[in-house]
Design an enzyme around this catalytic site. Structure first.
Site, PDB file in Angstrom:
ATOM      1  N   CYS A   8      -5.564   8.351   9.432  1.00  0.00           N
ATOM      2  CA  CYS A   8      -5.687   7.707  10.750  1.00  0.00           C
ATOM      3  C   CYS A   8      -5.542   8.750  11.852  1.00  0.00           C
ATOM      4  CB  CYS A   8      -4.560   6.696  10.933  1.00  0.00           C
ATOM      5  SG  CYS A   8      -4.841   5.182  10.065  1.00  0.00           S
ATOM      6  N   LYS A  45       0.853  -1.198   0.000  1.00  0.00           N
ATOM      7  CA  LYS A  45       0.000   0.000   0.000  1.00  0.00           C
ATOM      8  C   LYS A  45       0.888   1.246   0.000  1.00  0.00           C
ATOM      9  CE  LYS A  45      -1.675   1.656   4.007  1.00  0.00           C
ATOM     10  NZ  LYS A  45      -1.371   3.078   4.261  1.00  0.00           N
ATOM     11  N   ASN A  46       1.925   1.245   0.846  1.00  0.00           N
ATOM     12  CA  ASN A  46       2.725   2.461   1.008  1.00  0.00           C
ATOM     13  C   ASN A  46       3.750   2.672  -0.100  1.00  0.00           C
ATOM     14  OD1 ASN A  46       1.174   2.926   3.206  1.00  0.00           O
ATOM     15  ND2 ASN A  46       2.728   2.337   4.711  1.00  0.00           N
ATOM     16  N   ARG A 100      -8.576  -0.493   4.579  1.00  0.00           N
ATOM     17  CA  ARG A 100      -7.670   0.488   3.963  1.00  0.00           C
ATOM     18  C   ARG A 100      -6.360  -0.156   3.560  1.00  0.00           C
ATOM     19  NH1 ARG A 100      -6.864   5.857   7.298  1.00  0.00           N
ATOM     20  NH2 ARG A 100      -5.611   6.163   5.442  1.00  0.00           N
ATOM     21  N   ILE A 147       2.259  18.726   8.131  1.00  0.00           N
ATOM     22  CA  ILE A 147       2.858  18.621   6.798  1.00  0.00           C
ATOM     23  C   ILE A 147       3.885  19.732   6.581  1.00  0.00           C
ATOM     24  CG2 ILE A 147       0.953  17.439   5.614  1.00  0.00           C
ATOM     25  CD1 ILE A 147      -0.071  20.276   4.889  1.00  0.00           C
ATOM     26  N   ARG A 156      -4.743  10.713   4.447  1.00  0.00           N
ATOM     27  CA  ARG A 156      -3.573  11.603   4.507  1.00  0.00           C
ATOM     28  C   ARG A 156      -2.702  11.451   3.264  1.00  0.00           C
ATOM     29  NH1 ARG A 156       0.051  14.265   7.783  1.00  0.00           N
ATOM     30  NH2 ARG A 156       2.233  13.806   7.366  1.00  0.00           N
ATOM     31  N   ASP A 180       4.752   0.848  12.059  1.00  0.00           N
ATOM     32  CA  ASP A 180       3.553   0.174  11.548  1.00  0.00           C
ATOM     33  C   ASP A 180       3.423  -1.262  12.049  1.00  0.00           C
ATOM     34  OD1 ASP A 180       3.624   1.786   8.271  1.00  0.00           O
ATOM     35  OD2 ASP A 180       3.002   2.466  10.257  1.00  0.00           O
ATOM     36  N   ARG A 232       0.205  14.638  12.866  1.00  0.00           N
ATOM     37  CA  ARG A 232       0.744  14.397  11.525  1.00  0.00           C
ATOM     38  C   ARG A 232       0.739  15.673  10.663  1.00  0.00           C
ATOM     39  NH1 ARG A 232      -1.573   8.798   9.573  1.00  0.00           N
ATOM     40  NH2 ARG A 232       0.346   8.712   8.378  1.00  0.00           N
TER      41      ARG A 232
HETATM   42  C1  EPZ Z   1       4.083   7.020   6.052  1.00  0.00           C
HETATM   43  O1  EPZ Z   1       3.240   8.011   6.599  1.00  0.00           O
HETATM   44  C2  EPZ Z   1       3.227   5.763   5.990  1.00  0.00           C
HETATM   45  N1  EPZ Z   1       2.081   6.003   5.116  1.00  0.00           N
HETATM   46  C3  EPZ Z   1       2.752   5.392   7.396  1.00  0.00           C
HETATM   47  O2  EPZ Z   1       2.017   4.163   7.301  1.00  0.00           O
HETATM   48  C4  EPZ Z   1       3.984   5.169   8.289  1.00  0.00           C
HETATM   49  O3  EPZ Z   1       3.561   4.898   9.599  1.00  0.00           O
HETATM   50  C5  EPZ Z   1       4.857   6.429   8.258  1.00  0.00           C
HETATM   51  O4  EPZ Z   1       5.211   6.763   6.905  1.00  0.00           O
HETATM   52  C6  EPZ Z   1       6.144   6.248   9.069  1.00  0.00           C
HETATM   53  O5  EPZ Z   1       6.877   5.184   8.548  1.00  0.00           O
HETATM   54  C7  EPZ Z   1       2.244   5.961   3.780  1.00  0.00           C
HETATM   55  O6  EPZ Z   1       3.335   5.750   3.279  1.00  0.00           O
HETATM   56  C8  EPZ Z   1       1.022   6.212   2.942  1.00  0.00           C
HETATM   57  P1  EPZ Z   1       5.926  10.535   8.097  1.00  0.00           P
HETATM   58  P2  EPZ Z   1       3.706   9.572   6.597  1.00  0.00           P
HETATM   59  O7  EPZ Z   1       5.781  11.766   7.285  1.00  0.00           O
HETATM   60  O8  EPZ Z   1       4.456   9.869   5.362  1.00  0.00           O
HETATM   61  C9  EPZ Z   1       6.037  13.819  11.475  1.00  0.00           C
HETATM   62  C10 EPZ Z   1       0.197   2.723   7.609  1.00  0.00           C
HETATM   63  O9  EPZ Z   1      -0.285   2.182   8.609  1.00  0.00           O
HETATM   64  N2  EPZ Z   1       5.968  14.795  10.369  1.00  0.00           N
HETATM   65  O10 EPZ Z   1       7.191   9.749   7.993  1.00  0.00           O
HETATM   66  O11 EPZ Z   1       2.525  10.379   6.941  1.00  0.00           O
HETATM   67  C11 EPZ Z   1       4.690  13.129  11.659  1.00  0.00           C
HETATM   68  O12 EPZ Z   1       3.855  13.913  12.485  1.00  0.00           O
HETATM   69  C12 EPZ Z   1       0.630   4.173   7.674  1.00  0.00           C
HETATM   70  O13 EPZ Z   1       0.367   2.149   6.508  1.00  0.00           O
HETATM   71  C13 EPZ Z   1       6.154  16.136  10.639  1.00  0.00           C
HETATM   72  O14 EPZ Z   1       6.358  16.527  11.785  1.00  0.00           O
HETATM   73  O15 EPZ Z   1       4.719   9.554   7.839  1.00  0.00           O
HETATM   74  C14 EPZ Z   1       5.056  11.839  12.325  1.00  0.00           C
HETATM   75  O16 EPZ Z   1       5.168  12.037  13.710  1.00  0.00           O
HETATM   76  C15 EPZ Z   1       0.369   4.782   9.038  1.00  0.00           C
HETATM   77  N3  EPZ Z   1       6.068  17.033   9.616  1.00  0.00           N
HETATM   78  C16 EPZ Z   1       6.437  11.526  11.735  1.00  0.00           C
HETATM   79  O17 EPZ Z   1       6.919  12.752  11.161  1.00  0.00           O
HETATM   80  C17 EPZ Z   1       5.836  16.626   8.320  1.00  0.00           C
HETATM   81  O18 EPZ Z   1       5.801  17.496   7.418  1.00  0.00           O
HETATM   82  C18 EPZ Z   1       6.410  10.452  10.650  1.00  0.00           C
HETATM   83  O19 EPZ Z   1       5.634  10.931   9.613  1.00  0.00           O
HETATM   84  C19 EPZ Z   1       5.666  15.257   8.066  1.00  0.00           C
HETATM   85  C20 EPZ Z   1       5.740  14.351   9.108  1.00  0.00           C
END
Ligand code: EPZ
Length: 417
Positions: free
Chosen positions: A116, A22-23, A396, A123, A92, A304, A121
């Site tokens: 979720c 998925k990811n 999902r 951006i 998201r 995850d 989370r």
């Molecule tokens: C990806 O989410 C995955 N989703 C998530 O999988 C996974 O848990 C996550 O990476 C971490 O490995 C997809 O790939 C679609 P991040 P993403 O940006 O990109 C903070 C699942 O169950 N952050 O690495 O949203 C954020 O708040 C899902 O399949 C900022 O602060 O994760 C979090 O605490 C759940 N500012 C941390 O970084 C930003 O601009 C990790 O977020 C972006 C993120």
């Protein structure tokens, strides 16, 4: 409303195949917008998140067709730069559309992302990257509006190795003028997979999978065909289910390298894990040993898989401490496990898990996608008949999970509530 009925206590046995990730497929779908034609994605899992992404794109002029694992995307018709709010709020990952649309169309408007409930989370890192490349970003009444005639290459340091921000910036930089360097980039396998697809489209990317990614912008990209990598989280969920139920399962269609941390942890807790080319066999040990776990960016233990290993450790001999370092609110499954007799205390970012001999069946709810996977493992391991509601979370990210588990001997069925 549908719910799962699971009769636990049956050790899982047999062979099961992981679906496409998925990811990996979600960013690849977004990247297809960078070209003006029909791209094909093999091994696409038919998940709710994939359908949401396709429906979002349909509303923006991009036609899609899905037949038995093959997704065709015709991005020639992209005519809308505002993503429909109802879909963006639901998922998201919709935010991954921002980079491609901004760099191809010169502007993009999106509502702030949803997804979720596992933490706020933000951006900010995505937006920091776009601004560094010259985009003008306006935030107002829940919307983000970004404009740039043509993005310019820049040097971007990510304060946190965000997976989504790395992907979004890599996609936007592919069509920017000049070179971009992403420092402290995420190193997840899904980043590498996206870079392979972008490369097939004509992008010039070096270093994906390391902390420093270099992108040399090009003037145009062509449609391509790509097969996404297997889903390491789905495979890891089956590995945990085998260990937690005292069974012995072969998971094929995996890239063992992507599961090193999960395999190592399972071995530490007493399971035997053997890797064969493209498959992993997990056989439960006589008992489960306690072990501390700390979630980390790849190649560390994946966040995850945190809920899933908590279930396994909830039946261990002794006390394990699980520390969640990635998300600030990813312990919603603890309340559900306590209903089953688990002895878990939350202390800040850590959960102190005192193993009990056996979990008891209960009425459970999936609080988010991966917690839903954990609830299934818990119900399979527990004595008695459990129910799991709020299945929309599971749909999902797990393709055909009931059929796959039933093929391993699980007593699992979906009923109308
Ligand atoms: C990806 O989410 C995955 N989703 C998530 O999988 C996974 O848990 C996550 O990476 C971490 O490995 C997809 O790939 C679609 P991040 P993403 O940006 O990109 C903070 C699942 O169950 N952050 O690495 O949203 C954020 O708040 C899902 O399949 C900022 O602060 O994760 C979090 O605490 C759940 N500012 C941390 O970084 C930003 O601009 C990790 O977020 C972006 C993120």
């Amino acid at each position: 409303m549908k719910k799962l009925i699971i009769e636990g206590g049956v050790p899982l046995k047999g062979i099961v195949s992981a679906s496409g990730a998925k990811n990996a497929v979600l960013p690849v779908i977004a990247a297809a917008l960078l070209s003006n034609g029909v791209s094909y994605i093999d091994d696409t899992p038919w998940l709710a998140d994939v359908r949401t992404m396709c429906r979002t794109l349909e509303q923006m002029g991009v036609r899609s067709d899905y037949q038995k694992g093959l997704l065709a995307l015709d991005s020639a018709g992209l005519c809308e730069t505002c993503a429909p709010e109802e879909f963006v709020r639901r998922m998201r990952a919709s935010f991954l559309l921002m980079g491609p649309i901004l760099s191809r169309m010169g502007q993009v408007k999106m509502s702030l992302p949803g997804g979720c409930a596992i933490g706020s989370r933000p951006i900010d890192l995505h937006l920091k990257g776009f601004e560094a490349m010259g985009a003008e970003i306006v935030l107002g009444n829940g919307y983000i509006d970004a404009r740039a005639k043509r993005l310019k290459g820049a040097r971007i340091y990510l304060d946190f190795p965000s997976v989504g921000a790395t992907e979004n910036i890599m996609m936007a930089a592919s069509l920017a003028e000049g070179n971009t360097i992403i420092e402290n980039a995420a190193e997840e396998p899904e980043i590498v997979d996206l870079a392979i697809f972008l490369g097939a489209m004509g992008a010039k990317i070096k270093g994906a999978g390391t902390k420093i990614i270099r992108i040399e912008g090009v003037t145009s990209l062509s449609p391509a065909r790509h097969s996404v990598i297997p889903d390491r989280v789905e495979a890891g969920t089956f590995m945990m289910a085998a260990a937690a139920t005292g069974g012995s399962v072969i998971i094929d269609n995996v890239i063992e390298e992507h599961l090193k941390s999960v395999s190592a942890k399972l071995q530490e807790t007493g399971s035997s894990v053997t890797e064969n080319y493209g498959s992993i066999k997990v056989t439960a040990g006589g008992h489960i040993s306690a072990s501390d776990v700390k979630t980390m960016p790849y190649p560390g233990f994946p966040t995850d898989m945190q809920a899933q290993i908590m279930v396994h450790l909830a039946q261990a001999d002794g006390c394990s401490v699980i520390t969640e370092t990635i998300f600030e609110n990813r312990f919603m499954h603890v309340g559900e496990l306590r209903k089953m007799g688990a002895d878990i205390k939350i202390e800040g970012h850590s959960a102190v898990v005192n193993g009990v001999p056996r979990l008891r069946a209960a009425k459970l709810r999936a609080t988010d996608l991966r917690a839903g996977g954990a609830m299934i493992i818990a119900a399979l391991a527990a004595e008695g008949v459990s129910e799991i509601t709020h299945l929309q979370h599971l749909e999902r990210g797990y393709e055909n999970i009931c059929q796959k588990l039933a093929s391993l001997g699980a007593s699992i069925k979906v009923v109308e509530e």
